[in-house]
Design a protein around this motif. Structure first.
Motif, PDB file in Angstrom:
ATOM      1  N   THR A 233       0.829  -1.208   0.000  1.00  0.00           N
ATOM      2  CA  THR A 233       0.000   0.000   0.000  1.00  0.00           C
ATOM      3  C   THR A 233       0.863   1.258   0.000  1.00  0.00           C
ATOM      4  OG1 THR A 233      -1.766  -1.143   1.197  1.00  0.00           O
ATOM      5  CG2 THR A 233      -1.782   1.262   1.256  1.00  0.00           C
ATOM      6  N   LEU A 234       1.961   1.218   0.743  1.00  0.00           N
ATOM      7  CA  LEU A 234       2.889   2.348   0.763  1.00  0.00           C
ATOM      8  C   LEU A 234       3.475   2.601  -0.623  1.00  0.00           C
ATOM      9  CD1 LEU A 234       4.323   4.419   2.615  1.00  0.00           C
ATOM     10  CD2 LEU A 234       6.133   2.726   2.938  1.00  0.00           C
ATOM     11  N   VAL A 235       3.827   1.532  -1.319  1.00  0.00           N
ATOM     12  CA  VAL A 235       4.362   1.669  -2.679  1.00  0.00           C
ATOM     13  C   VAL A 235       3.288   2.228  -3.616  1.00  0.00           C
ATOM     14  CG1 VAL A 235       5.315   0.412  -4.659  1.00  0.00           C
ATOM     15  CG2 VAL A 235       6.052  -0.163  -2.349  1.00  0.00           C
ATOM     16  N   ARG A 236       2.051   1.772  -3.465  1.00  0.00           N
ATOM     17  CA  ARG A 236       0.964   2.280  -4.313  1.00  0.00           C
ATOM     18  C   ARG A 236       0.732   3.769  -4.082  1.00  0.00           C
ATOM     19  NH1 ARG A 236      -1.315  -2.967  -3.200  1.00  0.00           N
ATOM     20  NH2 ARG A 236      -1.613  -4.121  -5.157  1.00  0.00           N
ATOM     21  N   TRP A 237       0.762   4.182  -2.827  1.00  0.00           N
ATOM     22  CA  TRP A 237       0.604   5.613  -2.533  1.00  0.00           C
ATOM     23  C   TRP A 237       1.716   6.432  -3.173  1.00  0.00           C
ATOM     24  CZ3 TRP A 237      -0.639   5.122   3.412  1.00  0.00           C
ATOM     25  CH2 TRP A 237      -1.984   4.763   3.562  1.00  0.00           C
ATOM     26  N   PHE A 238       2.922   5.929  -3.079  1.00  0.00           N
ATOM     27  CA  PHE A 238       4.055   6.616  -3.694  1.00  0.00           C
ATOM     28  C   PHE A 238       3.884   6.685  -5.214  1.00  0.00           C
ATOM     29  CE2 PHE A 238       8.329   6.305  -5.646  1.00  0.00           C
ATOM     30  CZ  PHE A 238       8.842   7.510  -5.204  1.00  0.00           C
ATOM     31  N   ALA A 239       3.400   5.584  -5.803  1.00  0.00           N
ATOM     32  CA  ALA A 239       3.191   5.545  -7.255  1.00  0.00           C
ATOM     33  C   ALA A 239       2.122   6.554  -7.672  1.00  0.00           C
ATOM     34  CB  ALA A 239       2.794   4.135  -7.690  1.00  0.00           C
ATOM     35  N   ASN A 240       1.013   6.596  -6.948  1.00  0.00           N
ATOM     36  CA  ASN A 240      -0.053   7.537  -7.290  1.00  0.00           C
ATOM     37  C   ASN A 240       0.412   8.987  -7.144  1.00  0.00           C
ATOM     38  OD1 ASN A 240      -1.817   5.425  -7.792  1.00  0.00           O
ATOM     39  ND2 ASN A 240      -2.654   5.422  -5.713  1.00  0.00           N
ATOM     40  N   TRP A 241       1.297   9.225  -6.177  1.00  0.00           N
ATOM     41  CA  TRP A 241       1.846  10.572  -6.017  1.00  0.00           C
ATOM     42  C   TRP A 241       2.762  10.930  -7.181  1.00  0.00           C
ATOM     43  CZ3 TRP A 241       7.136  11.692  -4.942  1.00  0.00           C
ATOM     44  CH2 TRP A 241       7.401  13.049  -4.733  1.00  0.00           C
ATOM     45  N   GLN A 242       3.563   9.972  -7.634  1.00  0.00           N
ATOM     46  CA  GLN A 242       4.503  10.255  -8.715  1.00  0.00           C
ATOM     47  C   GLN A 242       3.827  10.403 -10.064  1.00  0.00           C
ATOM     48  OE1 GLN A 242       7.981   7.577  -8.962  1.00  0.00           O
ATOM     49  NE2 GLN A 242       9.090   9.487  -8.691  1.00  0.00           N
ATOM     50  N   ILE A 243       2.758   9.656 -10.287  1.00  0.00           N
ATOM     51  CA  ILE A 243       2.073   9.735 -11.583  1.00  0.00           C
ATOM     52  C   ILE A 243       0.698  10.368 -11.401  1.00  0.00           C
ATOM     53  CG2 ILE A 243       3.330   7.857 -12.691  1.00  0.00           C
ATOM     54  CD1 ILE A 243       1.091   5.980 -11.977  1.00  0.00           C
ATOM     55  N   GLY A 244       0.681  11.457 -10.625  1.00  0.00           N
ATOM     56  CA  GLY A 244      -0.571  12.172 -10.408  1.00  0.00           C
ATOM     57  C   GLY A 244      -1.137  12.766 -11.680  1.00  0.00           C
ATOM     58  N   TRP A 245      -0.281  12.930 -12.704  1.00  0.00           N
ATOM     59  CA  TRP A 245      -0.750  13.484 -13.961  1.00  0.00           C
ATOM     60  C   TRP A 245      -1.563  12.466 -14.762  1.00  0.00           C
ATOM     61  CZ3 TRP A 245       1.403   9.993 -17.228  1.00  0.00           C
ATOM     62  CH2 TRP A 245       2.604   9.389 -16.832  1.00  0.00           C
ATOM     63  N   GLN A 246      -1.513  11.206 -14.339  1.00  0.00           N
ATOM     64  CA  GLN A 246      -2.244  10.170 -15.063  1.00  0.00           C
ATOM     65  C   GLN A 246      -3.453   9.748 -14.251  1.00  0.00           C
ATOM     66  OE1 GLN A 246      -0.613   6.129 -15.323  1.00  0.00           O
ATOM     67  NE2 GLN A 246      -0.784   6.275 -17.532  1.00  0.00           N
ATOM     68  N   GLU A 247      -4.580   9.620 -14.902  1.00  0.00           N
ATOM     69  CA  GLU A 247      -5.793   9.184 -14.216  1.00  0.00           C
ATOM     70  C   GLU A 247      -5.709   7.689 -14.001  1.00  0.00           C
ATOM     71  OE1 GLU A 247      -9.296  10.371 -16.191  1.00  0.00           O
ATOM     72  OE2 GLU A 247      -8.895  12.513 -16.001  1.00  0.00           O
TER      73      GLU A 247
END
Length: 251
Positions: A233-247
């Motif tokens: 879950t921590l990795v997913r949160w980090f991923a969503n933060w890094q690719i916030g430009w993608q829906e």
């Protein structure tokens, strides 16, 4: 719609202890400890210092090895994915190492590395490294050539193209590899701790088996599962933060 999904997910989690209770109640698996026995063992473990030391040590081992694997695997995968000569020089040797199971590495690391801690960290590193590497390679190779040419036609240097076009385009694949890598890091860690470690959740679980403390085995499995889910879950949160430009729809 979102509240319905949350209810379904909660029901999915609650179904596990319910099924466990029914299996133990009906005697389908005679050796399986009951939920009450495991709960009692969990409460007892919470008061033991060794349990907390093992939990913290395993978590540090996984996170440290994972960070190193990502630091090495992502740049290496980007280079292999974009430069054919570099790929020919490095990828065949790495591909030969990839199928070797973690158990096979344990005797080698014990002989070569001076400390058991380094052996465990190295085996955990391998679990995270190869999924990150392979997904990064696929992500880099999947970038449309036209994107790089368009950036270069606008005056971007090779480094700028690599930094602002190739790397962001490969991020979804990279993060997919990081999520898989985190799960395999835990798998490798527990295997290494069971064989080579004198501490950690893997050693705690194996010690419970050898001593006949079967409820403690389930306690170890549950704690490992919870920590693994939290890490992913921590990795997913980090991923969503890094690719916030993608829906991205939350998994």
């Amino acid at each position: 719609m979102e509240s319905r999904r949350r209810l379904v997910r909660i029901a999915s989690i609650l179904a596990v202890p319910l099924l466990w209770f029914l299996v133990s109640r009906l005697g389908i698996a005679p050796g399986l400890p009951t939920p009450i026995e495991v709960t009692t063992a969990l409460v007892a473990e919470l008061y033991r210092e060794d349990f907390w030391i093992s939990t913290v040590q395993s978590t540090i081992r996984v996170l440290g090895s994972f960070v190193i694997a990502a630091t090495v695997g992502i740049p290496l995968g980007l280079l292999i994915g974009r430069y054919t000569v570099f790929a020919d020089l490095t990828f065949p040797a790495l591909e030969m190492l990839r199928p070797i199971p973690p158990i096979a590495w344990i005797p080698f690391t014990i002989l070569v590395l001076p400390a058991a801690e380094l052996s465990i960290m190295f085996i955990t590193f391998l679990g995270a490294f190869f999924p990150i590497l392979l997904n990064t390679i696929q992500g880099a190779r999947g970038v449309e050539v036209e994107y790089s040419r368009a950036a270069q036609s606008l005056g971007a240097s090779s480094f700028q193209t690599f930094r602002h076009v190739i790397y962001p385009s490969a991020l979804p694949a990279i993060h997919a590899g990081m999520i898989v890598g985190m799960g395999l890091a835990w798998v490798n860690l527990i295997a290494a701790e069971m064989v080579a470690g004198g501490t950690g959740l893997g050693f705690l679980t194996w010690s419970a088996y050898t001593s006949g403390s079967y409820p403690t085995i389930i306690v170890g499995i549950i704690v490992i599962g919870l920590l693994g889910a939290a890490s992913s879950t921590l990795v997913r949160w980090f991923a969503n933060w890094q690719i916030g430009w993608q829906e991205v729809e939350a998994a």
